[in-house]
Enzyme design. Structure first.
Site, PDB file in Angstrom:
ATOM      1  N   CYS A  18      21.000   0.928  16.608  1.00  0.00           N
ATOM      2  CA  CYS A  18      19.533   0.843  16.648  1.00  0.00           C
ATOM      3  C   CYS A  18      19.030   0.947  18.097  1.00  0.00           C
ATOM      4  O   CYS A  18      19.074   2.014  18.685  1.00  0.00           O
ATOM      5  CB  CYS A  18      19.060  -0.436  15.957  1.00  0.00           C
ATOM      6  N   HIS A  73      21.685  -0.323  10.731  1.00  0.00           N
ATOM      7  CA  HIS A  73      22.461  -1.533  11.027  1.00  0.00           C
ATOM      8  C   HIS A  73      23.671  -1.632  10.090  1.00  0.00           C
ATOM      9  O   HIS A  73      23.536  -2.047   8.928  1.00  0.00           O
ATOM     10  CB  HIS A  73      21.586  -2.778  10.875  1.00  0.00           C
ATOM     11  N   GLU A 131      26.026  -3.770  10.324  1.00  0.00           N
ATOM     12  CA  GLU A 131      26.525  -5.150  10.280  1.00  0.00           C
ATOM     13  C   GLU A 131      25.932  -5.998   9.157  1.00  0.00           C
ATOM     14  O   GLU A 131      26.482  -7.054   8.816  1.00  0.00           O
ATOM     15  CB  GLU A 131      26.283  -5.844  11.633  1.00  0.00           C
TER      16      GLU A 131
END
Length: 520
Positions: free
Chosen positions: A87, A177, A179
């Site tokens: 990002c 993202h 994660e």
């Protein structure tokens, strides 16, 4: 920082202030690769000294166009290490290397379909993925022109460059993202970066941590005595177990009953340590001291600070009675450490940590923190590795300030008694329904309002209780638990009938964010 003999290969995350930064490190560790987080303001020499085989750049609440937006350390790319930007990390790579980042005409928040268009081979971070993947976006800028030497390898409808790479320089970047759990195969991407691109072997595990940490404690402490304040929770119990494994009865645990605990908590904790764990423990009932200090205090942050200060005062007094102690052990975890050193964007502190900041100057002890490099889930795995009871290891988190922050408003002995009984019913019904391990936390909150009710033929004007149950992977984000209606009905019926002073029960259906798990 742990030494290389313990962790082997390692990845470093540079934190630009994202709420998801800790998740990146946790996901990397889940692949068997050790990972730590440094603030993005870290000097290049410190970054080099970590000995990482690759670096990940986190997201950020900033835009690269904002005044004061954080940048990369000077000379960063001279390190020659593989880099993955996420990002904001992608945007700062683009800006630094001569590409163009522009305000997006349409901001992209939430789920998106990622179309992978680049080559997928053994060196690709998209290895083992489908041509189209669900991903999670959270950005207001987008890449208009990628830097020279890069190629676009994935797009979304709103992001023509949703992922890019420069294979020769081993620089990779993602607009989404990987994660978060909302990117279902994000862990594969992070694993591909750590193992395939950076060449990490993935030997990080709790068995190796345990054996090495026990030896480190033996070497550091020698024959000196250690004291540890326990709460009965997972962190302090696992901390006690590992220190006890290293030095035996040279460890003395101290349990302070602050009067803010759950029903029968003090008795259960002392029995567990003495009869199950066989660890030396002293108990101290200081409930009157804490209640006096909290009298008339309604502000939650003041409650936390008062409870923390009183705990230190009582703990110091009791520690002096033991005598001959050289070390204070604490169950400090890595998220606590990160919070105290993390790069800060515009976000404010939500609540203070009770376990961070070192020792009071008046306490002449050395600090021992054997768990300070571990996340909560790793502590649970470590506890199981040591043979601790699963019921203890999987116990739901309980806040350091206890029931004081689950009583909205004044904390009194009468209100504590009401909340203890209501809370005991909530947890009991959750366990009876077989749901205890499925929810992250479940508890009762005593509200500062009364409402009219009818019990028998009489009008009542009594307290309202809120029931809170949330699901979560790590406590950083949470959703309200969809408890079965019959479970909620039994809770409400029992609380109203069995807890004197309550005539109304409500269920909290707020998520985190925008709310928090605790009410204060």
């Amino acid at each position: 920082m742990l030494d290389n003999t313990l962790v082997g290969d390692r990845i470093l995350v540079l934190d630009f202030g994202s709420q998801y930064t800790q998740l990146i490190a946790r996901r990397i560790r889940e692949t068997g690769v050790y990972c730590e987080i440094y603030p993005c303001t870290a000097k290049l020499e410190k970054i080099k000294s970590f000995g990482a085989k690759g670096i990940i750049l986190s997201g950020s609440p900033f835009s690269v166009h904002q005044k004061g937006a954080p940048g990369l350390p000077k000379g960063f790319f001279s390190l020659g290490l593989p880099v993955l930007g996420i990002c904001y990390g992608m945007q700062i790579i683009t800006k630094t290397l001569g590409g163009i980042v522009a305000r997006s005409a349409k901001r992209e928040y939430g789920g998106a379909l990622l179309k992978i268009i680049g080559p997928i081979d053994s060196q690709s971070f998209f290895r083992d993925l489908a041509d189209v993947e669900n991903v999670w976006m959270s950005h207001g800028d987008r890449i208009e022109k990628i830097p020279a030497g890069f190629e676009v390898v994935a797009t979304t409808d709103n992001s023509p460059a949703a992922a890019m790479q420069n294979v020769e320089r081993k620089i990779y970047a993602l607009q989404f993202h990987p994660e978060v759990v909302h990117t279902p195969n994000g862990k594969i991407i992070l694993s591909n970066f750590a193992k395939n691109i950076c060449g990490c072997a993935g030997t990080w595990n709790m068995k190796s941590f345990l054996s090495t940490e026990v030896e480190k404690i033996k070497e550091s402490v020698g024959k000196d005595r250690v004291i540890l304040g326990i709460s009965g929770g997972v962190d302090s119990t696992v901390c006690a177990a590992i220190v006890h494994k290293a030095i035996g009865d040279n460890l003395t645990c101290l349990f302070i009953d602050n009067g803010l605990l759950r029903k029968d908590e003090s008795k259960k904790v002392l029995e567990s340590f003495r009869k199950k764990l066989h660890i030396k423990v002293k108990g101290k009932d200081a409930s009157a001291v804490f209640l006096k200090a909290l009298k008339g205090v309604k502000d939650p942050e003041r409650k936390r600070k008062i409870i923390g200060a009183e705990f230190v005062r009582v703990f110091q007094a009791e520690a002096k009675k033991i005598g001959g102690v050289k070390y204070l052990a604490q169950g400090t975890l890595y998220p606590d450490v990160i919070e105290s050193t993390s790069f800060r964007g515009p976000s404010a502190v939500i609540k203070s940590h009770h376990n961070v900041g070192g020792l009071p100057k008046t306490m002449k002890l050395k600090l021992l923190e054997p768990l300070r490099e571990l996340f909560k889930d790793e502590v649970r795995v470590l506890g199981l590795e040591m043979g601790l009871d699963e019921d203890l290891i999987h116990r739901q988190p309980f806040p350091g300030p206890g029931l004081a922050i689950r009583i909205i408003g004044d904390v009194t002995s009468e209100r504590l008694a009401i909340l203890r009984e209501a809370d005991d019913i909530v947890v009991g019904e959750i366990k009876a329904a077989g749901l205890y391990r499925q929810v992250w936390q479940s508890f009762a909150v005593l509200l500062p309002v009364k409402s009219v009710g009818v019990m028998g033929d009489e009008r009542t004007y009594e307290n309202a209780v809120a029931v809170r149950a949330v699901t979560s992977k790590d406590g950083m984000t949470a959703d309200w638990a969809r408890l079965p209606e019959d479970v909620l009905a039994r809770m409400a019926n029992r609380i109203i009938n069995e807890v004197k002073g309550v005539n109304r029960v409500v269920y909290d259906i707020s998520s985190k964010p925008p709310g928090t798990i605790e009410w204060e």
